[in-house]
Design an enzyme around this catalytic site. Structure first.
Site, PDB file in Angstrom:
ATOM      1  CB  VAL A 113     -24.462  16.106  14.989  1.00 61.22           C
ATOM      2  CG1 VAL A 113     -26.022  16.362  15.218  1.00 61.22           C
ATOM      3  CG2 VAL A 113     -23.976  16.409  16.182  1.00 61.22           C
ATOM      4  CB  CYS A 114     -27.711  15.007  11.513  1.00 54.68           C
ATOM      5  SG  CYS A 114     -29.003  15.149  10.196  1.00 54.68           S
ATOM      6  CB  THR A 115     -26.018  14.178   7.007  1.00 54.01           C
ATOM      7  OG1 THR A 115     -25.833  15.735   7.336  1.00 54.01           O
ATOM      8  CG2 THR A 115     -27.639  13.820   6.813  1.00 54.01           C
TER       9      THR A 115
END
Length: 336
Positions: A113-115
């Protein structure tokens, strides 16, 4: 897929947490999988950290864990790697990267998720793969890890056993798609309704509204025009009409659009109308003739051409995507 295990028919979801993790990256997927259990899904969740200790998130909230990585036995059906705002420190933490590699080796599927994509990339798990991350960091991901083929506008991208997703709430989109693969579209749809989220998000990462992402302008005449377009996309917004509304010449209004917004009046109007048409397709069953008329395109054919030219999808196909998360479609999900 609908894969069930012999041990009660459950699927094991392992969520890895670490100091500085972003809270929603963790809780978003957890909410999706636990909510799925209310509608026929069979998920068992476990939260692990490198050493088994609780962690403090980037928001300051403490998260308890079930086990250390070394003590987490069994094969995970889904391994969730969240991100955090301090990703540049995370990718230099060898203990953290080692834990990610260990967990990935014991997982049938790994998602980030995301970074969290930075953690996977630094651990060598994205080499040669396509990937997504938050739009603000996608260029940096590509620069730091040239072996990763970054999809800059994707909500999530699956390449082999690894799926990466965009910023923060995109973990919910990805988790819904995983639930659909395991338990079917009806279960995923029930979860989406329960959480009051889109079954499939309307747009890629460049989806943010045209009016919202337009630069602020101090030109009062231009502001009047922009507000009028946003409030009633289907009315007359020819260059002559806009010039009359602003009380300036057509040449001047054209120059303001170019200097202040970096686009032409016609292009801006089309984008606003396209956005309005998307909203109508997402939320109702109006016929294409009514949508085209109310959004200013005039005819279904003009509406279709605008969709294909800008979104590479027909209005009908765009509407159909709201019946599914798109997990059975292309591995790269732009969901426009």
């Amino acid at each position: 897929m609908n894969r069930k295990h012999a041990d009660g028919g459950t699927l094991l979801v392992t969520v890895f947490v670490f100091p500085g993790v972003r809270l929603l990256d963790v809780t978003g997927p957890i909410e999706v999988f636990t909510s799925a259990n209310e509608f026929g899904g069979r998920y068992r969740l476990t939260i692990v950290s490198a050493d088994g200790d609780e962690v403090r998130t980037a928001a300051g909230t403490r998260l308890g864990v079930d086990a250390a990585v070394a003590d987490a036995h069994g094969t995970s059906d889904v391994l969730v790697i969240p991100g955090g705002p301090d990703w540049d420190r995370m990718i230099r933490d060898e203990a953290l990267l080692g834990a990610v590699r260990t967990l990935d080796a014991r997982a049938r599927r790994t998602v980030s998720v995301c970074t969290g994509a930075f953690l996977l990339a630094a651990a060598g798990l994205l080499e040669g793969r396509r990937a997504a991350t938050h739009w603000r960091h996608s260029l940096r991901l590509a620069q730091l890890f040239p072996g990763v083929r970054v999809e800059h506008d994707a909500i999530f991208v699956r390449d082999g056993k690894v799926t990466t997703s965009a910023g923060v709430s995109a973990g919910i989109d990805l988790s819904l798609a995983v639930v659909e693969e395991h338990s079917g579209a009806e279960v995923a749809r029930a979860v989406a309704k329960d959480l009051v989220v889109f079954m499939q998000r309307p747009g890629g990462q460049s989806q943010f509204s045209v009016r919202a992402r337009a630069p602020h302008t101090r030109q009062e005449a231009l502001r009047r025009v922009l507000d009028a377009i946003a409030e009633a996309p289907g009315t007359d917004h020819t260059l002559a009409a806009m010039a009359r509304r602003a009380g300036i010449s057509a040449r001047h209004i054209t120059r303001l659009f170019r200097d202040e917004l970096g686009t032409t009046p016609a292009r801006y109007v089309e984008q606003i109308r396209l956005e309005a048409a998307q909203a109508m397709l997402e939320t109702g069953d109006d016929p294409m003739t009514a949508i085209a008329r109310r959004t200013g395109f005039g005819s279904p054919e003009s509406l279709r051409r605008a969709f294909v030219r800008n979104l590479q999808v027909t209005p009908g196909a765009f509407r159909a995507r709201f019946r599914s998360t798109g997990s059975g479609g292309p591995d790269t999900v732009h969901v426009r």
